[in-house]
Design a protein around this motif. Structure first.
Motif, PDB file in Angstrom:
ATOM      1  N   SER A 142       0.566  -1.230   0.117  1.00 41.70           N
ATOM      2  CA  SER A 142       0.093   0.050   0.110  1.00 41.70           C
ATOM      3  C   SER A 142       0.852   1.210   0.024  1.00 41.70           C
ATOM      4  CB  SER A 142      -0.850  -0.145   1.054  1.00 41.70           C
ATOM      5  OG  SER A 142      -0.348   0.087   2.300  1.00 41.70           O
ATOM      6  N   ARG A 143       2.300   1.105  -0.167  1.00 40.11           N
ATOM      7  CA  ARG A 143       2.917   2.437  -0.296  1.00 40.11           C
ATOM      8  C   ARG A 143       4.126   2.258  -1.292  1.00 40.11           C
ATOM      9  NH1 ARG A 143       5.914   0.004   5.324  1.00 40.11           N
ATOM     10  NH2 ARG A 143       7.848  -1.091   4.260  1.00 40.11           N
ATOM     11  N   MET A 144       4.553   3.555  -1.549  1.00 39.00           N
ATOM     12  CA  MET A 144       5.710   3.527  -2.584  1.00 39.00           C
ATOM     13  C   MET A 144       6.768   4.497  -2.110  1.00 39.00           C
ATOM     14  SD  MET A 144       5.560   4.626  -6.654  1.00 39.00           S
ATOM     15  CE  MET A 144       5.085   6.276  -6.356  1.00 39.00           C
ATOM     16  N   LEU A 145       7.992   4.192  -2.009  1.00 38.03           N
ATOM     17  CA  LEU A 145       9.109   4.972  -1.803  1.00 38.03           C
ATOM     18  C   LEU A 145       9.605   5.776  -2.838  1.00 38.03           C
ATOM     19  CD1 LEU A 145      11.065   5.610   0.830  1.00 38.03           C
ATOM     20  CD2 LEU A 145      12.400   3.781  -0.290  1.00 38.03           C
ATOM     21  N   VAL A 146       9.901   7.132  -2.659  1.00 42.56           N
ATOM     22  CA  VAL A 146      10.322   7.999  -3.652  1.00 42.56           C
ATOM     23  C   VAL A 146      11.444   8.888  -2.989  1.00 42.56           C
ATOM     24  CG1 VAL A 146      10.045   9.987  -4.948  1.00 42.56           C
ATOM     25  CG2 VAL A 146       8.002   8.364  -4.701  1.00 42.56           C
ATOM     26  N   HIS A 147      12.604   8.539  -3.464  1.00 41.03           N
ATOM     27  CA  HIS A 147      13.818   9.221  -3.210  1.00 41.03           C
ATOM     28  C   HIS A 147      13.610  10.906  -3.157  1.00 41.03           C
ATOM     29  CE1 HIS A 147      16.314   5.245  -3.420  1.00 41.03           C
ATOM     30  NE2 HIS A 147      15.712   5.398  -2.344  1.00 41.03           N
ATOM     31  N   SER A 148      14.607  11.611  -2.554  1.00 40.52           N
ATOM     32  CA  SER A 148      14.428  12.868  -2.607  1.00 40.52           C
ATOM     33  C   SER A 148      14.846  13.505  -4.102  1.00 40.52           C
ATOM     34  CB  SER A 148      15.630  13.553  -1.647  1.00 40.52           C
ATOM     35  OG  SER A 148      16.698  13.349  -1.840  1.00 40.52           O
ATOM     36  N   ASP A 149      15.300  12.712  -4.829  1.00 40.82           N
ATOM     37  CA  ASP A 149      15.653  13.255  -6.292  1.00 40.82           C
ATOM     38  C   ASP A 149      14.411  12.686  -7.459  1.00 40.82           C
ATOM     39  OD1 ASP A 149      16.117  10.642  -6.399  1.00 40.82           O
ATOM     40  OD2 ASP A 149      17.931  10.489  -7.342  1.00 40.82           O
ATOM     41  N   GLY A 150      13.486  12.241  -6.675  1.00 44.49           N
ATOM     42  CA  GLY A 150      12.362  11.815  -7.489  1.00 44.49           C
ATOM     43  C   GLY A 150      12.403  10.199  -8.042  1.00 44.49           C
ATOM     44  N   GLY A 151      13.371   9.609  -7.659  1.00 43.33           N
ATOM     45  CA  GLY A 151      13.620   8.158  -8.193  1.00 43.33           C
ATOM     46  C   GLY A 151      12.759   7.605  -7.442  1.00 43.33           C
ATOM     47  N   VAL A 152      12.225   6.176  -7.945  1.00 39.20           N
ATOM     48  CA  VAL A 152      11.442   5.226  -7.352  1.00 39.20           C
ATOM     49  C   VAL A 152      12.220   3.865  -7.340  1.00 39.20           C
ATOM     50  CG1 VAL A 152       9.086   3.895  -7.408  1.00 39.20           C
ATOM     51  CG2 VAL A 152       9.310   6.506  -8.003  1.00 39.20           C
ATOM     52  N   PRO A 153      12.901   3.276  -6.211  1.00 40.99           N
ATOM     53  CA  PRO A 153      13.397   2.137  -6.055  1.00 40.99           C
ATOM     54  C   PRO A 153      12.450   1.024  -6.456  1.00 40.99           C
ATOM     55  CG  PRO A 153      13.530   2.871  -4.026  1.00 40.99           C
ATOM     56  CD  PRO A 153      12.804   3.937  -4.985  1.00 40.99           C
ATOM     57  N   ILE A 154      12.867  -0.261  -7.132  1.00 43.01           N
ATOM     58  CA  ILE A 154      12.249  -1.294  -7.070  1.00 43.01           C
ATOM     59  C   ILE A 154      12.143  -2.203  -5.649  1.00 43.01           C
ATOM     60  CG2 ILE A 154      12.034  -3.585  -8.050  1.00 43.01           C
ATOM     61  CD1 ILE A 154      13.226  -2.440 -10.550  1.00 43.01           C
ATOM     62  N   ARG A 155      13.522  -1.919  -4.902  1.00 39.75           N
ATOM     63  CA  ARG A 155      13.571  -2.547  -3.592  1.00 39.75           C
ATOM     64  C   ARG A 155      13.767  -1.193  -2.672  1.00 39.75           C
ATOM     65  NH1 ARG A 155      15.475  -7.626  -3.232  1.00 39.75           N
ATOM     66  NH2 ARG A 155      16.796  -7.125  -1.480  1.00 39.75           N
ATOM     67  N   GLU A 156      12.840  -1.080  -1.730  1.00 38.77           N
ATOM     68  CA  GLU A 156      12.950  -0.234  -0.636  1.00 38.77           C
ATOM     69  C   GLU A 156      14.114   0.046  -0.108  1.00 38.77           C
ATOM     70  OE1 GLU A 156       9.576  -0.697   2.081  1.00 38.77           O
ATOM     71  OE2 GLU A 156       8.302   0.235   0.942  1.00 38.77           O
ATOM     72  N   SER A 157      14.800  -1.015   0.096  1.00 39.20           N
ATOM     73  CA  SER A 157      16.293  -1.201   0.754  1.00 39.20           C
ATOM     74  C   SER A 157      17.510  -0.736  -0.048  1.00 39.20           C
ATOM     75  CB  SER A 157      16.361  -2.609   1.456  1.00 39.20           C
ATOM     76  OG  SER A 157      16.526  -3.403   0.257  1.00 39.20           O
ATOM     77  N   ASP A 158      17.085  -0.495  -1.590  1.00 42.53           N
ATOM     78  CA  ASP A 158      18.026   0.348  -2.315  1.00 42.53           C
ATOM     79  C   ASP A 158      17.962   1.620  -2.208  1.00 42.53           C
ATOM     80  OD1 ASP A 158      19.718   0.614  -4.420  1.00 42.53           O
ATOM     81  OD2 ASP A 158      18.069   0.562  -5.893  1.00 42.53           O
ATOM     82  N   LEU A 159      18.670   2.095  -0.980  1.00 46.33           N
ATOM     83  CA  LEU A 159      18.753   3.484  -0.494  1.00 46.33           C
ATOM     84  C   LEU A 159      19.563   4.276  -1.521  1.00 46.33           C
ATOM     85  CD1 LEU A 159      19.051   3.099   3.335  1.00 46.33           C
ATOM     86  CD2 LEU A 159      16.945   3.449   1.902  1.00 46.33           C
ATOM     87  N   HIS A 160      20.452   3.733  -2.347  1.00 50.95           N
ATOM     88  CA  HIS A 160      21.230   4.541  -3.301  1.00 50.95           C
ATOM     89  C   HIS A 160      20.605   4.440  -4.770  1.00 50.95           C
ATOM     90  CE1 HIS A 160      24.674   4.567  -0.474  1.00 50.95           C
ATOM     91  NE2 HIS A 160      24.463   3.531  -0.004  1.00 50.95           N
ATOM     92  N   GLY A 161      19.495   3.872  -4.841  1.00 51.51           N
ATOM     93  CA  GLY A 161      18.854   4.079  -6.253  1.00 51.51           C
ATOM     94  C   GLY A 161      19.431   3.199  -7.197  1.00 51.51           C
ATOM     95  N   SER A 162      20.279   2.277  -7.157  1.00 46.12           N
ATOM     96  CA  SER A 162      20.885   1.707  -8.118  1.00 46.12           C
ATOM     97  C   SER A 162      19.912   0.698  -8.919  1.00 46.12           C
ATOM     98  CB  SER A 162      22.232   0.711  -7.622  1.00 46.12           C
ATOM     99  OG  SER A 162      21.620   0.010  -6.709  1.00 46.12           O
ATOM    100  N   GLY A 163      18.801   0.246  -8.492  1.00 45.81           N
ATOM    101  CA  GLY A 163      18.090  -0.421  -9.210  1.00 45.81           C
ATOM    102  C   GLY A 163      16.550   0.224  -9.256  1.00 45.81           C
ATOM    103  N   ARG A 164      16.532   1.576  -9.705  1.00 42.97           N
ATOM    104  CA  ARG A 164      15.195   1.986  -9.962  1.00 42.97           C
ATOM    105  C   ARG A 164      14.536   1.861 -10.934  1.00 42.97           C
ATOM    106  NH1 ARG A 164      16.449   8.553  -9.516  1.00 42.97           N
ATOM    107  NH2 ARG A 164      16.785   8.779 -11.587  1.00 42.97           N
ATOM    108  N   MET A 165      13.292   2.096 -10.872  1.00 47.00           N
ATOM    109  CA  MET A 165      12.235   1.830 -12.179  1.00 47.00           C
ATOM    110  C   MET A 165      12.039   3.088 -12.873  1.00 47.00           C
ATOM    111  SD  MET A 165       8.527   1.537 -10.188  1.00 47.00           S
ATOM    112  CE  MET A 165       7.932   2.142 -11.702  1.00 47.00           C
ATOM    113  N   GLY A 166      12.669   4.130 -12.276  1.00 50.25           N
ATOM    114  CA  GLY A 166      12.231   5.552 -13.144  1.00 50.25           C
ATOM    115  C   GLY A 166      12.187   6.470 -11.877  1.00 50.25           C
ATOM    116  N   SER A 167      11.915   7.712 -12.523  1.00 52.92           N
ATOM    117  CA  SER A 167      11.646   8.924 -11.899  1.00 52.92           C
ATOM    118  C   SER A 167      10.136   9.356 -11.940  1.00 52.92           C
ATOM    119  CB  SER A 167      12.586   9.878 -11.979  1.00 52.92           C
ATOM    120  OG  SER A 167      12.253  11.116 -11.377  1.00 52.92           O
ATOM    121  N   ILE A 168       9.540   9.955 -10.921  1.00 49.98           N
ATOM    122  CA  ILE A 168       8.372  10.455 -11.209  1.00 49.98           C
ATOM    123  C   ILE A 168       8.380  11.969 -11.730  1.00 49.98           C
ATOM    124  CG2 ILE A 168       7.119   9.340  -9.086  1.00 49.98           C
ATOM    125  CD1 ILE A 168       7.241  11.991  -7.460  1.00 49.98           C
TER     126      ILE A 168
END
Length: 203
Positions: A142-168
């Motif tokens: 029921s939630r989605m994590l969005v990093h401060s740069d707009g990136g959406v990681p596939i895995r929430e634990s991917d804090l560096h955004g190395s495997g993100r699905m794109g940016s909002i």
């Protein structure tokens, strides 16, 4: 901008998690965006423990910013200081909880992150402060994590955004949400109810 995009897209609640090491101008801008919850990664109830946990000597600065937040908003947003329960902080759990419950009416004691080896160490069972897997997975859906740069990681634990699905900034939020949920469902079908495969952060 990210918060406004989420709000315009119909997000039911917006939760910002921050170390709150920011200028008063930035804090004011955050409040103006209309967030619902501001979690503060404090992880200590003393300057010494804060230095050990966070690696920087800015404990008093965070306390000042929390107090500034409190004076700027009466009931909204909810301000939640957080402490990670581990061998370093175990002696401060009670004082931390009592302090912030009296001061703000809220506090969060969380377990070790799922990628921390100590979280799986049965000999340190007293450290565990996590919710059951099935509830963790249900909440994650029921939630989605969005990093401060707009990136959406596939895995929430991917804090560096190395495997993100794109940016909002590039993909509309409703589309990003649908893709993310489909991905999570595929993982559950393939691997079963396994939080480690989903790369979940504990709440």
């Amino acid at each position: 901008a990210i918060i406004r995009i989420a709000r315009d897209a119909g997000a039911h609640a917006i939760h910002v998690r921050t170390e709150l090491l920011a200028s008063r101008e930035d804090i004011d801008r955050l409040l103006q965006c209309g967030v619902d919850v501001i979690s503060v990664d404090l992880h200590a109830d003393s300057p010494e423990t804060y230095l050990t946990m966070m690696g920087i000597d800015r404990y008093d600065e965070v306390l000042d910013n929390i107090e500034y937040l409190r004076t700027r908003c009466e009931r909204h947003p909810l301000i939640v200081p957080r402490l990670q329960r581990c061998s370093i902080t175990i002696d401060e759990v009670e004082s931390f909880y009592d302090r912030w419950l009296k001061r703000l009416g809220s506090a969060c004691i969380e377990g070790l992150p799922s990628w921390n080896d100590m979280a799986r160490d049965e000999s340190a069972g007293f450290l565990h402060a996590r919710i059951p897997d099935r509830l963790l997975i249900k909440e994650n859906m029921s939630r989605m994590l969005v990093h401060s740069d707009g990136g959406v990681p596939i895995r929430e634990s991917d804090l560096h955004g190395s495997g993100r699905m794109g940016s909002i900034d590039e993909v509309k939020l409703p589309r990003a949400w649908r893709v993310l949920v489909d991905h999570r469902r595929a993982i559950l079908r393939q691997h079963g109810p396994c939080p480690a495969r989903l790369g979940l952060l504990w709440p």
